[in-house]
Design a protein around this motif. Structure first.
Motif, PDB file in Angstrom:
ATOM      1  N   ASN A  89       6.391   5.585   2.954  1.00  0.00           N
ATOM      2  CA  ASN A  89       5.060   5.487   3.577  1.00  0.00           C
ATOM      3  C   ASN A  89       5.161   4.816   4.915  1.00  0.00           C
ATOM      4  O   ASN A  89       5.903   3.976   5.149  1.00  0.00           O
ATOM      5  CB  ASN A  89       4.107   4.686   2.694  1.00  0.00           C
TER       6      ASN A  89
ATOM      7  N   TRP B  54       4.729   2.209  -1.315  1.00  0.00           N
ATOM      8  CA  TRP B  54       3.510   1.425  -1.183  1.00  0.00           C
ATOM      9  C   TRP B  54       2.319   2.110  -1.836  1.00  0.00           C
ATOM     10  O   TRP B  54       2.146   3.318  -1.729  1.00  0.00           O
ATOM     11  CB  TRP B  54       3.182   1.179   0.285  1.00  0.00           C
ATOM     12  N   GLU B  55       1.490   1.312  -2.483  1.00  0.00           N
ATOM     13  CA  GLU B  55       0.193   1.768  -2.970  1.00  0.00           C
ATOM     14  C   GLU B  55      -0.655   2.126  -1.744  1.00  0.00           C
ATOM     15  O   GLU B  55      -0.431   1.613  -0.646  1.00  0.00           O
ATOM     16  CB  GLU B  55      -0.458   0.630  -3.755  1.00  0.00           C
ATOM     17  N   GLN B  56      -1.648   3.003  -1.905  1.00  0.00           N
ATOM     18  CA  GLN B  56      -2.516   3.372  -0.798  1.00  0.00           C
ATOM     19  C   GLN B  56      -3.135   2.119  -0.178  1.00  0.00           C
ATOM     20  O   GLN B  56      -3.544   1.206  -0.884  1.00  0.00           O
ATOM     21  CB  GLN B  56      -3.617   4.308  -1.287  1.00  0.00           C
ATOM     22  N   ASN B  57      -3.190   2.074   1.135  1.00  0.00           N
ATOM     23  CA  ASN B  57      -3.732   0.954   1.919  1.00  0.00           C
ATOM     24  C   ASN B  57      -2.905  -0.322   1.823  1.00  0.00           C
ATOM     25  O   ASN B  57      -3.394  -1.405   2.132  1.00  0.00           O
ATOM     26  CB  ASN B  57      -5.192   0.669   1.541  1.00  0.00           C
TER      27      ASN B  57
ATOM     28  N   ASN C 175      -1.909   4.419  -9.350  1.00  0.00           N
ATOM     29  CA  ASN C 175      -1.161   3.479  -8.520  1.00  0.00           C
ATOM     30  C   ASN C 175      -0.114   2.700  -9.307  1.00  0.00           C
ATOM     31  O   ASN C 175       0.566   1.855  -8.746  1.00  0.00           O
ATOM     32  CB  ASN C 175      -2.118   2.507  -7.826  1.00  0.00           C
TER      33      ASN C 175
ATOM     34  N   LYS D  27       3.477   1.438  -8.044  1.00  0.00           N
ATOM     35  CA  LYS D  27       3.560   1.427  -6.579  1.00  0.00           C
ATOM     36  C   LYS D  27       3.559  -0.023  -6.108  1.00  0.00           C
ATOM     37  O   LYS D  27       3.291  -0.939  -6.862  1.00  0.00           O
ATOM     38  CB  LYS D  27       2.404   2.215  -5.981  1.00  0.00           C
TER      39      LYS D  27
END
Length: 94
Positions: free
Chosen positions: A94, A24-27, A53, A56
């Motif tokens: 994640n 997963w990308e951040q957030n 990113n 991701k």
């Protein structure tokens, strides 16, 4: 790969199995907007190939025009990647 139930962060394959790997990308997943981002997309900015990113995952509307990339899972068959280089590390879940 698709969200199992509205509002959950439980994504499953068509056979209802959970993914053994995520990237997963951040957030993400964030279920942004109207709260129905139930599909998964691989992020790639065609104008910035050095984006941290890139490649991701992000959740996205299933009827989105951005669903040009998709995610598949298969069993590992060797210790090398597609270029023939040895695998040294894998992204963490994640």
């Amino acid at each position: 790969l698709r969200r199992k139930a509205p509002g959950s962060n439980d994504f499953r394959w068509r056979n209802n199995q959970t993914a053994s790997f995520t990237y997963w990308e951040q957030n993400e997943p964030d279920n942004l907007g109207v709260g129905i981002e139930d599909c998964v997309n691989i992020w790639r900015d065609q104008f910035n190939l050095n984006d941290a990113n890139a490649n991701k995952w992000a959740d996205i509307l299933c009827d989105s025009t951005y669903l040009a990339t998709f995610i598949c899972e298969r069993e590992a068959s060797s210790t090398t990647n597609l270029s023939g280089s040895p695998l040294t590390a894998s992204p963490t879940a994640n």
